[in-house]
Design a protein around this motif. Structure first.
Motif, PDB file in Angstrom:
ATOM      1  N   ARG A 103       0.854  -1.188   0.000  1.00 16.39           N
ATOM      2  CA  ARG A 103       0.000   0.000   0.000  1.00 16.39           C
ATOM      3  C   ARG A 103       0.888   1.236   0.000  1.00 16.39           C
ATOM      4  O   ARG A 103       2.012   1.203   0.500  1.00 16.39           O
ATOM      5  N   PRO A 104       0.370   2.348  -0.511  1.00 21.43           N
ATOM      6  CA  PRO A 104       1.148   3.587  -0.453  1.00 21.43           C
ATOM      7  C   PRO A 104       1.405   3.991   0.994  1.00 21.43           C
ATOM      8  O   PRO A 104       0.558   3.786   1.860  1.00 21.43           O
ATOM      9  N   LYS A 105       2.592   4.546   1.239  1.00 16.81           N
ATOM     10  CA  LYS A 105       2.945   5.022   2.576  1.00 16.81           C
ATOM     11  C   LYS A 105       3.351   6.480   2.472  1.00 16.81           C
ATOM     12  O   LYS A 105       4.104   6.853   1.583  1.00 16.81           O
ATOM     13  N   PRO A 106       2.878   7.331   3.396  1.00 16.84           N
ATOM     14  CA  PRO A 106       3.140   8.771   3.291  1.00 16.84           C
ATOM     15  C   PRO A 106       4.379   9.242   4.049  1.00 16.84           C
ATOM     16  O   PRO A 106       4.367   9.267   5.275  1.00 16.84           O
ATOM     17  N   PRO A 107       5.443   9.652   3.348  1.00 15.74           N
ATOM     18  CA  PRO A 107       6.575  10.272   4.046  1.00 15.74           C
ATOM     19  C   PRO A 107       6.306  11.744   4.375  1.00 15.74           C
ATOM     20  O   PRO A 107       6.997  12.333   5.191  1.00 15.74           O
ATOM     21  N   VAL A 108       5.270  12.335   3.728  1.00 15.03           N
ATOM     22  CA  VAL A 108       4.872  13.707   4.020  1.00 15.03           C
ATOM     23  C   VAL A 108       3.351  13.712   4.181  1.00 15.03           C
ATOM     24  O   VAL A 108       2.626  13.169   3.350  1.00 15.03           O
ATOM     25  N   HIS A 135       9.682  17.248  -8.338  1.00 15.28           N
ATOM     26  CA  HIS A 135       8.300  17.585  -8.691  1.00 15.28           C
ATOM     27  C   HIS A 135       8.078  19.098  -8.711  1.00 15.28           C
ATOM     28  O   HIS A 135       6.943  19.567  -8.781  1.00 15.28           O
ATOM     29  N   GLY A 136       9.155  19.871  -8.584  1.00  9.83           N
ATOM     30  CA  GLY A 136       9.054  21.324  -8.669  1.00  9.83           C
ATOM     31  C   GLY A 136       8.601  21.996  -7.390  1.00  9.83           C
ATOM     32  O   GLY A 136       8.103  23.120  -7.424  1.00  9.83           O
ATOM     33  N   ILE A 137       8.753  21.336  -6.260  1.00  9.52           N
ATOM     34  CA  ILE A 137       8.316  21.895  -4.977  1.00  9.52           C
ATOM     35  C   ILE A 137       9.532  22.044  -4.075  1.00  9.52           C
ATOM     36  O   ILE A 137      10.257  21.082  -3.829  1.00  9.52           O
ATOM     37  N   ARG A 145       0.185  15.915   0.716  1.00  5.63           N
ATOM     38  CA  ARG A 145       0.563  14.541   1.035  1.00  5.63           C
ATOM     39  C   ARG A 145       1.494  14.026  -0.054  1.00  5.63           C
ATOM     40  O   ARG A 145       1.330  14.356  -1.221  1.00  5.63           O
ATOM     41  N   ALA A 146       2.466  13.243   0.354  1.00 11.04           N
ATOM     42  CA  ALA A 146       3.327  12.531  -0.588  1.00 11.04           C
ATOM     43  C   ALA A 146       3.218  11.049  -0.246  1.00 11.04           C
ATOM     44  O   ALA A 146       3.047  10.688   0.921  1.00 11.04           O
ATOM     45  N   ILE A 157       0.991  15.183  -3.776  1.00 14.34           N
ATOM     46  CA  ILE A 157      -0.267  15.908  -3.915  1.00 14.34           C
ATOM     47  C   ILE A 157      -0.065  17.252  -3.214  1.00 14.34           C
ATOM     48  O   ILE A 157      -0.039  17.312  -1.982  1.00 14.34           O
ATOM     49  N   PRO A 158       0.113  18.324  -3.986  1.00 19.43           N
ATOM     50  CA  PRO A 158       0.348  19.637  -3.363  1.00 19.43           C
ATOM     51  C   PRO A 158      -0.969  20.294  -2.945  1.00 19.43           C
ATOM     52  O   PRO A 158      -2.046  19.931  -3.418  1.00 19.43           O
TER      53      PRO A 158
END
Length: 187
Positions: A103-108, A135-137, A145-146, A157-158
């Motif tokens: 599953r996706p895991k969020p580092p941010v 990603h230009g951020i 969320r990342a 996701i900015p």
């Protein structure tokens, strides 16, 4: 000219070849699931495992390490069968998918580093910031969320159209949602 009668017959019993292929595939799948997936790149861990095992099984038949090509064919068939069976089971039974599929895991999360996820994936802050810059951020607070995706890549996701640190409001087009009670129609 090759002696076809010695190349194609099996040198080991089919049951032993099936057992070897099954134990190898399932054991490595479990180990890769435990270890994580950050280094996989564009492939999922199961895809990578299948490719490596098939290459190894096929090369044994090609280079003569195995007794016959038939041995390699049975091993390749076993590996592919288990890969398809486990993918089909994950598709059919969501509870199994939670165990088998990553599953996706969020580092941010909400503009802050999630140290627990970073520890689990052995990521340093510099690596997370590097991915954000790709990603230009440049400002962590601009990231809603990342996610470290199942294939090992990081998606971001900015926050959109908000000042840094503000919580975005839902669009006006959402309006007020109608209340629905059991047995009552909504106009």
């Amino acid at each position: 000219m090759p002696d076809w009668s010695e190349l194609l017959p099996l040198s080991l019993p089919v049951g032993e070849l099936l057992s070897r292929g099954t134990l190898t595939f399932l054991g490595l799948t479990l180990l890769l699931r435990i270890v994580g997936r950050r280094e996989a790149g564009g492939l999922g861990m199961t895809d990578l495992l299948v490719i490596v095992l098939i290459a190894d099984a096929a090369s044994a038949g090609l280079t003569g390490d195995a007794q016959t090509l038939g041995d390699g064919a049975v091993l390749v068939g076993t590996i592919l069968a288990w890969s398809l069976l486990l993918d089909a089971a994950a598709y059919r039974w969501p509870r199994f998918a939670k165990l088998y599929k990553a599953r996706p895991k969020p580092p941010v999360d909400r503009g802050r580093l999630n140290r627990r996820t970073m520890r689990r994936e052995f990521m340093e802050e510099a690596e997370v910031m590097s991915q954000l810059r790709l990603h230009g951020i440049e400002d962590l607070r601009k990231v809603r969320r990342a996610h470290i995706e199942p294939n090992g890549l990081i998606s971001i996701i900015p926050y959109e159209d908000t000042e840094i640190g503000e919580t975005p409001e839902p669009p006006a087009s959402w309006g007020r949602l109608p209340r629905v009670s059991t047995g009552q129609a909504v106009n």
